[in-house]
Design a protein around this motif. Structure first.
Motif, mmCIF file in Angstrom:
data_model
loop_
_atom_site.group_PDB
_atom_site.id
_atom_site.type_symbol
_atom_site.label_atom_id
_atom_site.label_comp_id
_atom_site.label_asym_id
_atom_site.label_seq_id
_atom_site.Cartn_x
_atom_site.Cartn_y
_atom_site.Cartn_z
ATOM 1 N N ASP A 1 -10.662 -6.375 1.460
ATOM 2 C CA ASP A 1 -12.222 -5.553 0.386
ATOM 3 C C ASP A 1 -12.185 -6.848 -0.476
ATOM 4 O O ASP A 1 -13.421 -6.650 -1.247
ATOM 5 C CB ASP A 1 -11.562 -4.442 -0.347
ATOM 6 N N ARG A 2 -11.283 -7.660 -0.142
ATOM 7 C CA ARG A 2 -11.750 -7.846 -2.361
ATOM 8 C C ARG A 2 -12.584 -8.709 -1.428
ATOM 9 O O ARG A 2 -13.133 -9.507 -2.769
ATOM 10 C CB ARG A 2 -9.658 -9.207 -1.792
ATOM 11 N N GLN B 1 0.867 -1.338 0.175
ATOM 12 C CA GLN B 1 -0.061 0.274 0.062
ATOM 13 C C GLN B 1 1.054 1.144 0.088
ATOM 14 O O GLN B 1 0.532 2.174 -0.748
ATOM 15 C CB GLN B 1 -1.189 -0.073 1.374
ATOM 16 N N GLN C 1 -8.952 3.723 -8.430
ATOM 17 C CA GLN C 1 -9.262 4.183 -7.563
ATOM 18 C C GLN C 1 -8.881 5.621 -7.957
ATOM 19 O O GLN C 1 -10.429 6.277 -8.030
ATOM 20 C CB GLN C 1 -9.072 3.451 -6.534
ATOM 21 N N PRO D 1 -7.237 0.596 -0.938
ATOM 22 C CA PRO D 1 -7.699 -0.580 -0.981
ATOM 23 C C PRO D 1 -7.112 -1.449 0.206
ATOM 24 O O PRO D 1 -6.055 -0.703 -0.063
ATOM 25 C CB PRO D 1 -7.802 -0.932 -2.508
ATOM 26 N N SER D 2 -7.660 -2.397 0.812
ATOM 27 C CA SER D 2 -7.518 -3.082 1.186
ATOM 28 C C SER D 2 -7.510 -4.754 1.001
ATOM 29 O O SER D 2 -8.630 -5.180 0.329
ATOM 30 C CB SER D 2 -6.810 -3.688 2.758
ATOM 31 N N ILE E 1 -14.930 -0.396 -6.948
ATOM 32 C CA ILE E 1 -14.548 0.104 -5.813
ATOM 33 C C ILE E 1 -14.846 1.441 -4.876
ATOM 34 O O ILE E 1 -14.526 1.182 -3.625
ATOM 35 C CB ILE E 1 -13.081 0.788 -6.607
ATOM 36 N N THR F 1 -6.236 -1.996 -8.215
ATOM 37 C CA THR F 1 -7.347 -1.322 -7.439
ATOM 38 C C THR F 1 -7.291 -0.220 -6.788
ATOM 39 O O THR F 1 -7.871 1.171 -7.233
ATOM 40 C CB THR F 1 -8.381 -2.179 -5.968
ATOM 41 N N SER F 2 -5.627 0.261 -6.936
ATOM 42 C CA SER F 2 -5.161 1.988 -6.129
ATOM 43 C C SER F 2 -5.091 1.840 -7.219
ATOM 44 O O SER F 2 -5.664 3.687 -7.486
ATOM 45 C CB SER F 2 -4.013 1.830 -4.960
ATOM 46 N N VAL G 1 -14.970 0.435 -1.170
ATOM 47 C CA VAL G 1 -13.796 1.324 -0.385
ATOM 48 C C VAL G 1 -13.969 2.917 -0.712
ATOM 49 O O VAL G 1 -13.777 3.380 0.753
ATOM 50 C CB VAL G 1 -12.227 0.860 -1.469
ATOM 51 N N ARG H 1 -9.651 6.301 1.495
ATOM 52 C CA ARG H 1 -8.366 5.308 2.187
ATOM 53 C C ARG H 1 -8.017 4.222 1.498
ATOM 54 O O ARG H 1 -8.563 4.160 -0.221
ATOM 55 C CB ARG H 1 -9.084 4.585 3.506
#
Length: 368
Positions: free
Chosen positions: A219-220, A24, A332, A215-216, A205, A328-329, A209, A213
Motif C-alpha cells: 500500500d505504501r 502485521q 487506521q 495495511p501492507s 488510509i 498505519t495500523s 486500505v 484489512r
C-alpha cells in the motif's frame, strides 16, 4: 558476525513478505492492548516496546511472548537499564577505568549482573533449540548459528562460539528494539500536536486500505502523504544524531582534505537530516519536506537516519517496515486524543546521550 547476521536476516525475510506478516500479526496484538485501555489515558511506552521486541524475538527465537510474561518483561527491563547505565557518566567511567570502578559503589555495579541474567535467558532458549535442531530446516537465527558452529567446529579460529551467539542476540535486541520503539512513541506524540496531519493520514488510509484489512507494504506506493509523514518523523527527531565512531582504513581524500589512515571519524547524521538547504525550516515538523508539488513522494539523499555506506544499520529494512506498518495500523483503528491542549505538547527531545527520546506522556486512543 555482521556478514552472517545480515545474510541470515535476509534469508528469514527481512524486508520481505514473511517478516511483514509477522509484524502485521504483532500489530494486531498491540491494537488489542490499545482497545483494552477503553479510551482512558495511558503511557504507550511499555506496550510499544513489547511489540517491537517481539518482532526481534520472532527472528531470533522463532516465537513471540505474551505482554504479561514476567520473564519477557524482566529481560527487556534489564536490557533497557543496562543501556541507560552505559550511557550515563557511571557507565563511561566504568568503561574507561574498569579496574578502578570495580571498587566504587554506584549503578554501574549492576551492569555485569544484568548482562549475566540476559545471557541466561538467551542460553535457555538456545538449549531448547539445540535439542530440537534440524540442520535441513532452520527455524530462526539461533538455528542458523548452531548450524554454522557445527560446520566450523574443527576450525581453531572460528568466530562461531556460544559467547558470540549470545553477544549477537543481545546486540540485535538492544539495537533493534529501543530505536524503533522510541521512534514510534515520538511519532504518536508529534501527531497529537498536529491533529490536522493525523487527519490527512487517516483519510489516505481510509481511501487506500479501508477498514476491513490490515495495511501492507504494497500500500505504501499509493500513500505518498503517509510515507512522507513517517519519513518526516525520522528526519525531525534525528534519533541517532551522532552514531558510533568509525575509522579510516587508508588515507582518504574528502572535499580537498586528506584524512590520514586510522583517524577516528564521528558521523554527525543530524547535519544532513537538519540541513536547511535540503529541508527548509528543518526544526519545523513538515511532511512537505518529502512531497513534490504534485503530491507525489520526494526522495532525498540527505535522509540517512540509519547512517550510510557499508556500515549502515543492519536492520534498516526491518525498521522501515515496522514503522510503516505499526503507524498505519494504529491510525487506521484509532484517533489519538491528547490529555492537554495540542499547542502545549512539548515535542523537544529528552537530553539523553544514547538518542533523542520523547518526553514521557500519556494519551487516549478512541476507536474510529
Amino acid at each position: 558476525m555482521r556478514r552472517f547476521t545480515l545474510t541470515t536476516l535476509r534469508n528469514f525475510g527481512m524486508g520481505k513478505k514473511r517478516i511483514e506478516e509477522g509484524i502485521q500479526e504483532e500489530a494486531e496484538y498491540l491494537l488489542k492492548q490499545f482497545h483494552g485501555t477503553k479510551g482512558q489515558p495511558f503511557d504507550p511506552r511499555h506496550l510499544i516496546t513489547y511489540a517491537t521486541f517481539n518482532v526481534i524475538c520472532s527472528i531470533i527465537f522463532g516465537k513471540r511472548y505474551g505482554y504479561d510474561n514476567k520473564m519477557f518483561q524482566t529481560f527487556i527491563a534489564l536490557l533497557v537499564e543496562n543501556s541507560e547505565i552505559f550511557a550515563s557518566i557511571w557507565g563511561k567511567l566504568f568503561n574507561a577505568f574498569s579496574a578502578l570502578m570495580e571498587w566504587v559503589p554506584g549503578p554501574h555495579q549492576r551492569m555485569i549482573p544484568n548482562y549475566a541474567k540476559c545471557r541466561e535467558f538467551v542460553l535457555e532458549e538456545a538449549q531448547e533449540h539445540r535439542a530440537t535442531l534440524d540442520p535441513n530446516s532452520p527455524r530462526d537465527f539461533i538455528d542458523c548459528f548452531f548450524i554454522r558452529m557445527d560446520q566450523e567446529k574443527h576450525g581453531e579460529a572460528s568466530e562461531f562460539t556460544m559467547e558470540n551467539m549470545v553477544a549477537c542476540c543481545i546486540d540485535l535486541f538492544t539495537a533493534g528494539t529501543e530505536t524503533t520503539s522510541a521512534t514510534l512513541q515520538y511519532g504518536l506524540l508529534i501527531l497529537q500536536k498536529y491533529p490536522e496531519i493525523e487527519e490527512k493520514v487517516q483519510e489516505e488510509i481510509d481511501h487506500v486500505v479501508g477498514r476491513s484489512r490490515m495495511p501492507s507494504m504494497a500500500d505504501r506506493g499509493q500513500m505518498p502523504y503517509t510515507d512522507a509523514v513517517v519519513h518526516e518523523i525520522q528526519r525531525f527527531i534525528a534519533f541517532a544524531s551522532m552514531i558510533v565512531p568509525r575509522a579510516t582504513v587508508k588515507d582518504t581524500l574528502f572535499r580537498g582534505y586528506i584524512i590520514p589512515k586510522g583517524t577516528m571519524i564521528l558521523p554527525v547524521l543530524i547535519s544532513a537530516l537538519h540541513d536547511d538547504k535540503e529541508f527548509p525550516n528543518p526544526k519545523e515538523f513538515d511532511p512537505g519536506h518529502f512531497l513534490n508539488e504534485d503530491g507525489t513522494f520526494r526522495k532525498s539523499d540527505y535522509f540517512m537516519p540509519f547512517s550510510a555506506g557499508k556500515r549502515i544499520c543492519t536492520g534498516e529494512g526491518l525498521a522501515r517496515m515496522e514503522l510503516f506498518l505499526f503507524f498505519t495500523s494504529i491510525l487506521q483503528n484509532f484517533k489519538l486524543k491528547p490529555i492537554t491542549d495540542p499547542k502545549d505538547i512539548d515535542a523537544t527531545p529528552l537530553p539523553k546521550p544514547t538518542g533523542r527520546f520523547p518526553r514521557p506522556y500519556k494519551f487516549c486512543v478512541i476507536p474510529r
